[in-house]
Design a protein around this motif. Structure first.
Motif, short mmCIF file in Angstrom:
data_model
loop_
_atom_site.label_atom_id
_atom_site.label_comp_id
_atom_site.label_asym_id
_atom_site.label_seq_id
_atom_site.Cartn_x
_atom_site.Cartn_y
_atom_site.Cartn_z
N MET A 18 0.82 -1.21 0.00
CA MET A 18 0.00 0.00 0.00
C MET A 18 0.86 1.26 0.00
N LYS A 19 1.99 1.24 0.73
CA LYS A 19 2.88 2.40 0.78
C LYS A 19 3.48 2.68 -0.60
N LYS A 20 3.82 1.63 -1.33
CA LYS A 20 4.40 1.79 -2.65
C LYS A 20 3.42 2.50 -3.59
N PHE A 21 2.18 2.04 -3.59
CA PHE A 21 1.18 2.67 -4.45
C PHE A 21 0.85 4.09 -4.00
N PHE B 125 1.19 9.82 -5.16
CA PHE B 125 1.61 11.14 -4.69
C PHE B 125 2.47 11.83 -5.76
N LYS B 126 3.38 11.09 -6.38
CA LYS B 126 4.23 11.67 -7.43
C LYS B 126 3.39 12.10 -8.63
N ASN B 127 2.43 11.28 -9.02
CA ASN B 127 1.59 11.62 -10.18
C ASN B 127 0.76 12.86 -9.90
N TYR B 128 0.13 12.90 -8.75
CA TYR B 128 -0.68 14.07 -8.40
C TYR B 128 0.17 15.33 -8.28
#
Length: 584
Positions: A2-5, A10-13
Motif C-alpha cells: 500500500m505504501k508503494k502505491f 503522490f508523485k503523479n498528483y
C-alpha cells in the motif's frame, strides 16, 4: 504494498497539480512586475514633468518680465538712473514701483522663490525684489555677484548652489540661483530659490516612500533632493554613462535602486528620479504569500487524495475477493461497494451481472427499489422549507414584542402555523383532496400577508368540480413561495399571483402565474437544469418536480415559462385517472 502505491500516486498528483501552479504564478508574477515598473515609470515621468514645469514657469516668467523691462526704453533709462544715483523724476518713480511690483509678483506666486536680483554691469548697486535698491558693499548676500563675474561671457544661463548668511545667529540658508544674462542690456537677472522650500514642493510629488528625486547642476552635484533620498555620487555614474541614466540599476548599502535622468539644456541641469526595488517587492509580496499558501494547500490536497484513493482501492480489492468467494457459494453479497469509476468497476460489473440473472436478486432489487422510492417520497415530503418556519417564528416574535398579550394577529399566526405543521407531517402516501390542499395554501397565504403586507395579491381560478379530486400533499405551496420570493418581492412593488387549476381533455392542469421580475433565457435554462437535477438537495421546485415524476411519471414534471420584466409561469399536469377520488 500500500505504501508503494501511495508514493506512486503522490508523485503523479504532484506533477499534475503543482507544475501548472508554478507556471501560472511565474507568468502572473512576470506581468505584475512589468505592470508595476510601467506604473512607476509613468508616475516618475509625471513628477519629472511637474518639477521641470515649475522651473520653467519661474525662469521663463522672470525672463519674460525682464524682456518687457529691457525692451521698454523708459524702463531701462529709469533702471539706469536708479543705479547711478541720478535724481528720479515722477515718471521714473512710477517705473521704479512698476519694476518692484512685477518682480515681487513673480516671487509671491511661487512660495519657494526667495528673491529676484536685477544687476547692470559696472554699477555698485543692484535691484532686489524684496528690498529694492541695495549696495553690493553693504548687502549681506553678494557671493552671487562673484559667481556672475567669474562666468565666461559666452555663457548666457547658469545655475549654482550657494549659502546666504541672513543673521550671524542663524545658520546659512541654502539658495539655488538661476542666472540669465539680459538680452539688450549688459547685465544679469538672478532668481534665488530657497532650496528647503523647493524640496518641499518636490516632496509633494512623491507618492511612495521608496521614490526619490534629485536636481543636479552641470557638475552633477546635488542642488536639491526629496526628503529621505539616499546620498548618491552621481558624477561617477554619469562618467560611466555618456548618454545619461536610463533605467540604470544601482546597488547601494541601502538597497537596489532604479535611476532615470532627464537633461535640461538651458541651464545645464539634470533631473534624476529613483525608486527602490523594495517598492516592486511590496507589490509582489501579497502574490508570493498567496503562492506559498496555494502550494501548501496543494500539498495537503495531494496527500489527502493519494491516501484516500489508495485506501479505497485496497478496500475495493478486498471487497472483490469477498464477492467472488460468496458468488462461488451461490450467496448474495451484502456489502455495498462505492462507485469509483476505475478498473475495479469492470470486475464488479461482471459480478453484479451474475446476481442480476437470478430470481432472488431480481426480487431483492424490486423490493429495494420500492423501499428507496418510498423513503425518497417520505424524505422529500418532510423537507418543508426551514426558511419559511424561521421567518414565521421571527414574525411571531416581533408581534409578541409589539403587542401586550392581547389576543390579536399573533394568535391567528400561531393557529395557522399549527394547522400547517399538522397538515405537513401526515403520511405522504395518503392522498388529500384538492380542496384541502387549497385550504392549507390559504393558511400559508395568511401568514405571508402578516410578513409582507399587501406587497402581493394571490387569487384563485379553480374549476369547482375539480376540488373533489385527490393529489399529493404540499405540491402547490412551494410554487407560490417561489413566485413570491423570486418574482414579486425583488421588484419592490405590489405584484399579482394567480393559481389556475383547470381540466384539459383527460388531464388536470396546474399553473402558478405572476407578473414579477421574470427571467432571462439564460437564467431560465439554469433553473430548468437545477429542477431536473436528480442529485439536487433543493426543497423548492426541484423537490416538487421529483415527487411528481416519482408518483405520476416524467411527463408530469414541471415546466417553466418566463420573460424578463414581465413575469413567470410554472405549470404541470396530472392524468385525470391518477387523481380519481380515493386513488392512492
Amino acid at each position: 504494498m500500500m505504501k508503494k502505491f501511495f508514493f506512486r500516486r503522490f508523485k503523479n498528483y504532484f506533477l499534475i497539480m503543482l507544475l501548472p501552479t508554478f507556471l501560472l504564478y511565474a507568468v502572473l508574477l512576470f506581468f505584475i512586475v512589468n505592470k508595476e515598473i510601467n506604473s512607476i515609470s509613468t508616475k516618475e515621468n509625471h513628477s519629472l514633468n511637474s518639477i521641470e514645469t515649475n522651473i520653467n514657469l519661474v525662469v521663463d516668467n522672470a525672463l519674460y518680465q525682464q524682456n518687457i523691462m529691457t525692451n521698454n526704453p523708459q524702463l531701462s533709462i529709469s533702471l539706469q538712473k536708479m543705479l547711478m544715483f541720478h535724481e528720479m523724476e515722477y515718471g521714473d518713480t512710477i517705473f521704479y514701483n512698476s519694476i518692484k511690483s512685477i518682480l515681487r509678483s513673480i516671487a509671491d506666486s511661487h512660495s519657494y522663490i526667495d528673491s529676484i536680483y536685477l544687476y547692470l554691469d559696472g554699477y555698485d548697486r543692484f535691484f532686489n525684489s524684496k528690498n529694492g535698491l541695495c549696495y553690493l558693499s553693504t548687502f549681506n548676500d553678494v557671493n552671487w555677484h562673484d559667481t556672475y563675474q567669474s562666468l565666461d561671457p559666452s555663457v548666457n544661463q547658469w545655475v549654482n548652489k550657494r549659502y546666504v548668511e541672513e543673521s550671524r545667529y542663524l545658520e546659512d540658508v541654502p539658495i539655488m540661483t538661476f542666472y540669465q544674462r539680459m538680452t539688450l542690456l549688459k547685465g544679469v537677472i538672478a532668481i534665488n530659490i530657497n532650496i528647503s522650500d523647493f524640496e518641499k514642493m518636490m516632496d509633494t510629488l512623491v507618492s511612495n516612500s521608496n521614490e526619490s528625486y534629485y536636481l543636479l547642476n552641470g557638475n552633477y552635484e546635488i542642488l536639491a533632493q526629496t526628503e529621505g533620498a539616499e546620498s548618491i555620487s552621481f558624477s561617477s555614474l554619469f562618467e560611466k554613462n555618456d548618454n545619461g541614466l536610463k533605467n540604470y540599476w544601482l546597488k547601494t548599502e541601502a538597497g537596489i535602486f532604479n535611476l532615470s535622468s532627464r537633461y535640461y539644456e538651458d541651464f545645464n541641469i539634470t533631473l534624476v528620479s529613483s525608486f527602490s526595488l523594495k517598492q516592486i517587492w511590496d507589490q509582489c509580496k501579497p502574490s508570493l504569500v498567496l503562492f506559498f499558501l496555494t502550494i501548501l494547500l496543494d500539498l495537503f490536497v495531494i496527500f489527502f487524495l493519494s491516501y484516500t484513493t489508495t485506501k479505497k482501492n485496497f478496500q475495493q480489492i478486498e471487497h472483490v475477493i469477498n464477492v467472488f468467494s460468496e458468488a462461488e457459494n451461490n450467496l448474495p453479497s451484502n456489502a455495498a461497494l462505492p462507485t469509483i469509476g476505475d478498473e475495479y468497476d469492470v470486475i464488479m460489473n461482471n459480478v453484479i451481472n451474475m446476481f442480476l440473472n437470478t430470481t432472488l436478486l431480481n426480487s431483492q432489487l424490486a423490493e429495494q427499489k420500492y423501499r428507496e422510492e418510498n423513503a425518497q417520497l417520505y424524505a422529500l415530503q418532510l423537507q418543508i422549507n426551514p426558511h419559511f418556519l424561521f421567518n414565521t417564528l421571527q414574525t411571531l416574535n416581533l408581534e409578541a414584542l409589539r403587542l401586550s398579550g392581547t389576543p390579536t394577529s399573533m394568535n391567528t399566526i400561531i393557529e395557522q402555523l399549527s394547522d400547517i405543521l399538522k397538515y405537513s407531517i401526515v403520511n405522504p402516501n395518503s392522498p388529500v383532496s384538492l380542496e384541502d390542499e387549497i385550504t392549507y395554501l390559504k393558511k400559508y397565504e395568511t401568514i405571508q400577508k402578516y410578513r409582507f403586507g399587501e406587497q402581493f395579491i394571490l387569487y384563485y381560478e379553480i374549476d369547482e368540480e375539480l376540488k373533489k379530486y385527490f393529489i399529493m400533499r404540499l405540491l402547490l405551496q412551494p410554487l407560490i413561495e417561489n413566485s413570491m420570493a423570486h418574482g414579486i418581492l425583488p421588484t419592490g412593488q405590489i405584484g399579482f399571483i394567480k393559481l389556475k387549476i383547470f381540466r384539459r381533455a383527460n388531464r388536470i392542469c396546474f399553473a402558478v402565474i405572476d407578473n414579477g421580475a421574470g427571467m432571462t433565457k439564460k437564467k431560465k435554462e439554469a433553473l430548468h437544469k437545477r429542477i431536473h437535477d436528480l442529485q439536487s438537495r433543493s426543497i423548492g421546485l426541484s423537490n416538487v418536480n421529483q415527487r411528481l415524476i416519482l408518483k405520476y411519471g416524467t411527463e408530469c414534471g414541471i415546466r417553466v415559462q418566463s420573460k424578463k420584466g414581465m413575469g413567470t409561469c410554472i405549470s404541470f399536469s396530472i392524468p385525470l385517472g391518477e387523481m380519481a377520488e380515493g386513488v392512492d
